[in-house]
Design a protein around this motif. Structure first.
Motif, short mmCIF file in Angstrom:
data_model
loop_
_atom_site.label_atom_id
_atom_site.label_comp_id
_atom_site.label_asym_id
_atom_site.label_seq_id
_atom_site.Cartn_x
_atom_site.Cartn_y
_atom_site.Cartn_z
N GLY A 1 0.65 -1.44 -0.26
CA GLY A 1 -0.15 0.10 0.39
C GLY A 1 1.36 0.97 0.27
O GLY A 1 0.68 2.54 -0.78
N ILE A 2 2.11 1.38 0.78
CA ILE A 2 2.82 2.52 0.50
C ILE A 2 4.11 2.72 -0.75
O ILE A 2 4.42 4.14 -0.58
N THR A 3 4.30 1.64 -0.92
CA THR A 3 4.93 1.71 -2.33
C THR A 3 5.03 2.75 -3.19
O THR A 3 5.69 3.15 -3.72
N PRO A 4 3.55 2.75 -4.14
CA PRO A 4 3.75 3.57 -4.96
C PRO A 4 3.47 4.93 -4.54
O PRO A 4 4.35 5.61 -5.07
N PHE A 5 3.40 5.31 -3.57
CA PHE A 5 3.47 7.04 -2.95
C PHE A 5 4.73 7.04 -2.61
O PHE A 5 5.23 8.21 -2.82
N ALA A 6 5.65 5.86 -1.86
CA ALA A 6 7.01 6.38 -2.04
C ALA A 6 7.66 6.79 -2.74
O ALA A 6 8.73 7.39 -2.84
N PHE A 7 7.28 5.72 -3.88
CA PHE A 7 8.10 6.25 -5.63
C PHE A 7 7.95 7.57 -5.96
O PHE A 7 8.16 7.98 -6.43
N ILE A 8 6.75 7.88 -5.95
CA ILE A 8 5.90 9.14 -6.69
C ILE A 8 6.85 10.26 -5.94
O ILE A 8 6.94 11.20 -6.21
N PHE A 9 6.37 9.76 -4.21
CA PHE A 9 7.36 10.79 -3.48
C PHE A 9 8.95 10.64 -4.11
O PHE A 9 9.41 12.24 -3.87
N ALA A 10 8.91 9.91 -3.98
CA ALA A 10 10.66 10.35 -3.89
C ALA A 10 11.56 10.90 -5.37
O ALA A 10 11.54 11.43 -5.83
N TYR A 11 10.17 10.68 -6.18
CA TYR A 11 10.83 11.16 -7.98
C TYR A 11 10.12 12.74 -7.72
O TYR A 11 11.10 12.74 -8.42
N ALA A 12 9.15 12.69 -7.08
CA ALA A 12 8.77 14.06 -6.73
C ALA A 12 9.46 14.65 -6.73
O ALA A 12 10.11 15.97 -7.14
N ALA A 13 11.02 14.48 -5.57
CA ALA A 13 12.06 14.73 -4.47
C ALA A 13 12.58 15.31 -5.34
O ALA A 13 13.42 16.40 -5.14
N SER A 14 13.21 14.47 -6.64
CA SER A 14 14.05 15.09 -7.57
C SER A 14 14.05 15.68 -8.55
O SER A 14 14.37 16.38 -9.42
N LEU A 15 12.37 16.66 -8.28
CA LEU A 15 11.74 17.79 -9.54
C LEU A 15 12.20 18.64 -9.00
O LEU A 15 12.37 18.97 -7.90
N PRO A 16 11.39 19.75 -9.42
CA PRO A 16 12.19 21.21 -9.17
C PRO A 16 10.87 20.93 -7.96
O PRO A 16 9.93 21.10 -7.86
N VAL A 17 11.42 22.47 -6.97
CA VAL A 17 10.80 22.53 -6.73
C VAL A 17 8.62 22.96 -6.60
O VAL A 17 7.87 22.24 -6.08
N LEU A 18 8.10 23.49 -7.71
CA LEU A 18 6.97 23.38 -7.57
C LEU A 18 6.45 22.07 -8.34
O LEU A 18 5.40 22.17 -7.82
#
Length: 192
Positions: free
Chosen positions: A144-161
């Protein structure tokens, strides 16, 4: 944290690399404790983890830490929560709500709820109302937590906006999911 990690990533990398395995263990320990000591969140630290260790290692370290913290919180709730909650609430009603939420297949319900409810709060609540073997609970939590962990981790590598946009979208999805679950529980509690 996203801004700091992107602008000071080199300095952070040097600091953590000097600590070696201590940096990894420290991140994991802080994240586990944050899950157990609800409602503290270490999600703002994820961009730092991604900057230091990368998207995939940062996501896996977060998944591991969230899962371990969830297992501890679930165990604490199973062992100590019922007597405490029994003094202030109707355990029979809590059990009915738990059975309703769990339905016929609590495994899939835990996976679904993990997607829409924060790890810490849900772990304690599930410990009160769902009787599930620890291995099964850990697997459902992991899935259950794996999809959001990867989404948030990938998002963390993106620009702040973009990070802000992902957080807003995740908050909307979680809010809609929470409202749906709340409506279903309220329907259960309404007089017939």
């Amino acid at each position: 944290a996203g801004y700091v990690s992107q602008n000071y990533g080199d300095q952070l990398h040097v600091i953590i690399e000097e600590g070696g395995i201590i940096g990894l263990l420290s991140y994991a320990a802080v994240t586990i404790v944050a899950v157990v000591v609800a409602p503290v969140s270490t999600l703002p630290l994820l961009p730092l983890a991604v900057t230091i260790w990368g998207v995939i290692p940062g996501a896996f370290l977060t998944i591991f830490s969230w899962t371990v913290g969830a297992m501890i919180a679930y165990s604490l709730s199973r062992k100590y929560g019922r007597p405490l909650v029994g003094r202030v609430a109707n355990l029979e009603k809590a059990q009915q709500i738990g059975e309703f939420v769990a339905g016929k297949n609590p495994f899939w319900t835990v996976i679904l709820l993990r997607i829409i409810v924060p790890v810490d709060i849900l772990s304690y609540a599930l410990g009160l109302v769902i009787d599930m073997r620890m291995r099964t609970y850990a697997l459902a939590t992991f899935l259950g937590i794996t999809p959001f962990a990867f989404i948030f981790a990938y998002a963390a590598s993106l620009p702040v906006l973009y990070q802000i946009a992902v957080i807003i979208i995740a908050a909307i999805v979680a809010s809609v999911g929470y409202l749906k679950v709340r409506q279903a529980v309220d329907k259960l509690n309404s007089p017939r």
